[in-house]
Design a protein around this motif. Structure first.
Motif, PDB file in Angstrom:
ATOM      1  N   GLU A  30      39.619  40.547  27.724  1.00 24.73           N
ATOM      2  CA  GLU A  30      40.067  39.543  28.566  1.00 24.73           C
ATOM      3  C   GLU A  30      39.290  39.915  29.982  1.00 24.73           C
ATOM      4  OE1 GLU A  30      44.044  37.483  30.229  1.00 24.73           O
ATOM      5  OE2 GLU A  30      44.079  38.426  28.161  1.00 24.73           O
ATOM      6  N   ILE A  31      39.632  41.258  30.460  1.00 25.40           N
ATOM      7  CA  ILE A  31      39.328  41.831  31.705  1.00 25.40           C
ATOM      8  C   ILE A  31      38.258  43.145  31.346  1.00 25.40           C
ATOM      9  CG2 ILE A  31      41.254  41.184  33.130  1.00 25.40           C
ATOM     10  CD1 ILE A  31      42.042  44.159  33.262  1.00 25.40           C
ATOM     11  N   THR A  32      37.303  43.328  32.228  1.00 25.98           N
ATOM     12  CA  THR A  32      36.367  44.428  32.055  1.00 25.98           C
ATOM     13  C   THR A  32      36.685  45.489  33.069  1.00 25.98           C
ATOM     14  OG1 THR A  32      34.659  43.689  33.823  1.00 25.98           O
ATOM     15  CG2 THR A  32      34.691  42.842  31.465  1.00 25.98           C
ATOM     16  N   GLN A  33      36.071  46.585  32.862  1.00 21.24           N
ATOM     17  CA  GLN A  33      36.157  47.776  33.634  1.00 21.24           C
ATOM     18  C   GLN A  33      35.733  47.474  35.081  1.00 21.24           C
ATOM     19  OE1 GLN A  33      37.807  50.753  32.875  1.00 21.24           O
ATOM     20  NE2 GLN A  33      37.616  51.219  35.154  1.00 21.24           N
ATOM     21  N   LEU A  34      34.622  46.533  35.125  1.00 20.03           N
ATOM     22  CA  LEU A  34      34.176  46.164  36.398  1.00 20.03           C
ATOM     23  C   LEU A  34      35.264  45.230  37.039  1.00 20.03           C
ATOM     24  CD1 LEU A  34      31.643  46.071  38.235  1.00 20.03           C
ATOM     25  CD2 LEU A  34      30.992  44.107  36.953  1.00 20.03           C
TER      26      LEU A  34
ATOM     27  N   ASN B  64      21.244  43.822  37.298  1.00 18.76           N
ATOM     28  CA  ASN B  64      21.495  44.374  38.494  1.00 18.76           C
ATOM     29  C   ASN B  64      22.320  43.562  39.590  1.00 18.76           C
ATOM     30  OD1 ASN B  64      19.290  42.935  39.173  1.00 18.76           O
ATOM     31  ND2 ASN B  64      18.572  44.664  40.788  1.00 18.76           N
ATOM     32  N   VAL B  65      22.739  42.333  39.093  1.00 18.03           N
ATOM     33  CA  VAL B  65      23.653  41.311  39.859  1.00 18.03           C
ATOM     34  C   VAL B  65      25.005  41.307  39.472  1.00 18.03           C
ATOM     35  CG1 VAL B  65      23.749  38.984  40.798  1.00 18.03           C
ATOM     36  CG2 VAL B  65      21.451  40.263  40.376  1.00 18.03           C
ATOM     37  N   VAL B  66      25.979  41.148  40.285  1.00 17.66           N
ATOM     38  CA  VAL B  66      27.250  40.908  39.617  1.00 17.66           C
ATOM     39  C   VAL B  66      27.624  39.598  40.600  1.00 17.66           C
ATOM     40  CG1 VAL B  66      29.745  41.919  39.797  1.00 17.66           C
ATOM     41  CG2 VAL B  66      27.844  43.220  39.274  1.00 17.66           C
ATOM     42  N   ILE B  67      28.354  38.581  39.837  1.00 22.12           N
ATOM     43  CA  ILE B  67      28.822  37.396  40.496  1.00 22.12           C
ATOM     44  C   ILE B  67      30.356  37.452  40.461  1.00 22.12           C
ATOM     45  CG2 ILE B  67      28.973  35.006  40.130  1.00 22.12           C
ATOM     46  CD1 ILE B  67      26.072  36.653  38.546  1.00 22.12           C
TER      47      ILE B  67
ATOM     48  N   LYS C  66      30.763  42.417  55.360  1.00 20.59           N
ATOM     49  CA  LYS C  66      31.403  43.689  55.303  1.00 20.59           C
ATOM     50  C   LYS C  66      31.720  43.730  54.005  1.00 20.59           C
ATOM     51  CE  LYS C  66      35.376  46.145  57.262  1.00 20.59           C
ATOM     52  NZ  LYS C  66      36.338  46.006  58.073  1.00 20.59           N
ATOM     53  N   ILE C  67      32.733  43.175  53.224  1.00 18.61           N
ATOM     54  CA  ILE C  67      33.484  43.308  52.162  1.00 18.61           C
ATOM     55  C   ILE C  67      32.656  43.294  50.999  1.00 18.61           C
ATOM     56  CG2 ILE C  67      35.250  42.415  50.567  1.00 18.61           C
ATOM     57  CD1 ILE C  67      36.721  41.484  53.123  1.00 18.61           C
ATOM     58  N   VAL C  68      31.529  42.266  50.907  1.00 13.40           N
ATOM     59  CA  VAL C  68      30.629  42.116  49.818  1.00 13.40           C
ATOM     60  C   VAL C  68      29.602  43.537  49.921  1.00 13.40           C
ATOM     61  CG1 VAL C  68      28.590  41.025  49.042  1.00 13.40           C
ATOM     62  CG2 VAL C  68      30.782  39.914  49.627  1.00 13.40           C
ATOM     63  N   ARG C  69      29.442  44.079  51.068  1.00 14.84           N
ATOM     64  CA  ARG C  69      28.403  45.251  51.254  1.00 14.84           C
ATOM     65  C   ARG C  69      29.572  46.315  50.474  1.00 14.84           C
ATOM     66  NH1 ARG C  69      26.559  43.025  55.847  1.00 14.84           N
ATOM     67  NH2 ARG C  69      27.779  44.022  57.264  1.00 14.84           N
ATOM     68  N   ALA C  70      30.673  46.448  50.849  1.00 13.88           N
ATOM     69  CA  ALA C  70      31.256  47.627  50.428  1.00 13.88           C
ATOM     70  C   ALA C  70      31.410  47.545  48.946  1.00 13.88           C
ATOM     71  CB  ALA C  70      32.688  47.516  50.983  1.00 13.88           C
ATOM     72  N   ILE C  71      31.569  46.442  48.498  1.00 18.42           N
ATOM     73  CA  ILE C  71      31.442  46.363  46.845  1.00 18.42           C
ATOM     74  C   ILE C  71      30.375  46.757  46.242  1.00 18.42           C
ATOM     75  CG2 ILE C  71      31.830  44.636  44.842  1.00 18.42           C
ATOM     76  CD1 ILE C  71      33.877  43.154  46.641  1.00 18.42           C
ATOM     77  N   SER C  72      29.227  46.171  47.001  1.00 14.39           N
ATOM     78  CA  SER C  72      27.656  46.527  46.257  1.00 14.39           C
ATOM     79  C   SER C  72      27.639  48.096  46.399  1.00 14.39           C
ATOM     80  CB  SER C  72      26.829  45.801  47.065  1.00 14.39           C
ATOM     81  OG  SER C  72      25.635  45.704  46.922  1.00 14.39           O
ATOM     82  N   LYS C  73      27.792  48.440  47.709  1.00  8.66           N
ATOM     83  CA  LYS C  73      27.661  49.966  47.666  1.00  8.66           C
ATOM     84  C   LYS C  73      28.460  50.706  46.488  1.00  8.66           C
ATOM     85  CE  LYS C  73      27.987  53.721  51.169  1.00  8.66           C
ATOM     86  NZ  LYS C  73      28.052  54.114  52.603  1.00  8.66           N
ATOM     87  N   LYS C  74      29.679  50.367  46.477  1.00 11.73           N
ATOM     88  CA  LYS C  74      30.514  51.211  45.384  1.00 11.73           C
ATOM     89  C   LYS C  74      29.796  51.082  44.083  1.00 11.73           C
ATOM     90  CE  LYS C  74      34.741  52.497  43.844  1.00 11.73           C
ATOM     91  NZ  LYS C  74      35.164  54.105  44.141  1.00 11.73           N
ATOM     92  N   ILE C  75      29.655  49.677  43.657  1.00 13.47           N
ATOM     93  CA  ILE C  75      29.196  49.618  42.335  1.00 13.47           C
ATOM     94  C   ILE C  75      27.650  49.761  42.132  1.00 13.47           C
ATOM     95  CG2 ILE C  75      31.118  48.161  41.650  1.00 13.47           C
ATOM     96  CD1 ILE C  75      29.129  45.622  41.876  1.00 13.47           C
ATOM     97  N   GLY C  76      26.909  49.809  43.169  1.00 16.28           N
ATOM     98  CA  GLY C  76      25.538  50.026  43.202  1.00 16.28           C
ATOM     99  C   GLY C  76      24.709  48.784  42.566  1.00 16.28           C
ATOM    100  N   LYS C  77      25.058  47.862  42.758  1.00 14.99           N
ATOM    101  CA  LYS C  77      24.487  46.487  42.359  1.00 14.99           C
ATOM    102  C   LYS C  77      24.790  45.359  43.409  1.00 14.99           C
ATOM    103  CE  LYS C  77      25.334  47.350  37.537  1.00 14.99           C
ATOM    104  NZ  LYS C  77      24.864  46.971  36.082  1.00 14.99           N
TER     105      LYS C  77
ATOM    106  N   LEU D  23      39.299  45.792  46.194  1.00 14.90           N
ATOM    107  CA  LEU D  23      39.754  44.747  47.134  1.00 14.90           C
ATOM    108  C   LEU D  23      41.055  44.924  47.393  1.00 14.90           C
ATOM    109  CD1 LEU D  23      38.037  41.417  45.320  1.00 14.90           C
ATOM    110  CD2 LEU D  23      37.500  42.450  47.742  1.00 14.90           C
ATOM    111  N   TYR D  24      41.894  45.511  46.811  1.00 18.82           N
ATOM    112  CA  TYR D  24      43.126  45.540  46.996  1.00 18.82           C
ATOM    113  C   TYR D  24      43.339  46.670  48.197  1.00 18.82           C
ATOM    114  CZ  TYR D  24      48.508  46.473  46.225  1.00 18.82           C
ATOM    115  OH  TYR D  24      49.517  46.367  46.655  1.00 18.82           O
ATOM    116  N   LYS D  25      42.528  47.606  48.309  1.00 20.05           N
ATOM    117  CA  LYS D  25      42.512  48.476  49.352  1.00 20.05           C
ATOM    118  C   LYS D  25      42.064  47.903  50.517  1.00 20.05           C
ATOM    119  CE  LYS D  25      41.861  52.469  46.559  1.00 20.05           C
ATOM    120  NZ  LYS D  25      40.974  53.749  45.930  1.00 20.05           N
ATOM    121  N   LEU D  26      40.803  47.211  50.545  1.00 17.53           N
ATOM    122  CA  LEU D  26      40.179  46.536  51.499  1.00 17.53           C
ATOM    123  C   LEU D  26      40.971  45.406  52.334  1.00 17.53           C
ATOM    124  CD1 LEU D  26      36.417  46.370  50.484  1.00 17.53           C
ATOM    125  CD2 LEU D  26      37.522  47.812  52.258  1.00 17.53           C
ATOM    126  N   GLY D  27      41.588  44.573  51.409  1.00 21.28           N
ATOM    127  CA  GLY D  27      42.328  43.571  51.808  1.00 21.28           C
ATOM    128  C   GLY D  27      43.932  43.520  51.947  1.00 21.28           C
ATOM    129  N   GLU D  28      44.336  44.562  51.568  1.00 22.78           N
ATOM    130  CA  GLU D  28      45.697  44.745  51.462  1.00 22.78           C
ATOM    131  C   GLU D  28      46.560  43.795  50.569  1.00 22.78           C
ATOM    132  OE1 GLU D  28      46.516  44.842  55.701  1.00 22.78           O
ATOM    133  OE2 GLU D  28      45.298  46.628  55.989  1.00 22.78           O
TER     134      GLU D  28
END
Length: 165
Positions: free
Chosen positions: A27-31, A57-60, A77-88, A39-44
């Motif tokens: 129902e949910i994935t590791q991603l 190599n794309v995550v929607i 800023k947030i999308v770039r942080a996610i992209s950097k973390k997951i490498g996609k 997001l919980y850390k970034l957006g409190e």
């Protein structure tokens, strides 16, 4: 805000039985879990999403329409942080978007020169999405990957092509 994992799991760093079952059942994935933690850390706890779709190599990230701006963040800023973390590469979509909005969001920063309905010999309908030739280098992924993404996000059959005009 709605996340695929409960707040208790995000605070503690360990999955409860319910969230563990969601992960095991698919129902949910590791991603989904990794992005929810980030997001919980970034957006409190104020930023959420419904699900993720990973193709090549794309995550929607699919979220509520009114949450798209929050999820992208100031200057991306947030999308770039996610992209950097997951490498996609990361794209954000509003749930329930119409076909044209989905196409524009997926293909951006390239521009669409037109969308046509093409009828096959067997009567099958396809949407042909034409991208301006000068914007071909701006496409966020290969055409086959973008076609796969469009097929998963919309109920319509699509083909994305570079417009030679």
């Amino acid at each position: 805000m709605v996340l695929p994992v409960c707040d208790v799991c995000l605070k503690s760093g360990m999955l409860c039985q319910g969230c563990e079952n969601k992960l095991k059942s698919g129902e949910i994935t590791q991603l989904d879990l990794d992005i929810a933690k980030l997001l919980y850390k970034l957006g409190e706890g104020k930023i959420g999403f419904k699900k993720t779709i990973e193709i090549d190599n794309v995550v929607i990230i699919v979220t509520e329409k009114d949450q798209v701006g929050k999820l992208i963040g100031k200057s991306g800023k947030i999308v770039r942080a996610i992209s950097k973390k997951i490498g996609k590469k990361v794209r954000v979509m509003g749930e329930g978007s119409d076909f044209k909005e989905i196409a524009n969001d997926i293909i951006a920063p390239a521009r669409i020169s037109g969308i046509n309905i093409v009828y096959g010999r067997d009567g099958e309908e396809k949407y042909k999405i034409r991208v301006m030739k000068e914007d071909a280098r701006k496409l966020p992924a290969r055409l086959d990957v973008l076609n796969d993404i469009m097929d998963q996000l919309s109920s319509e059959k699509t083909v994305i092509v570079i417009d030679d005009l």
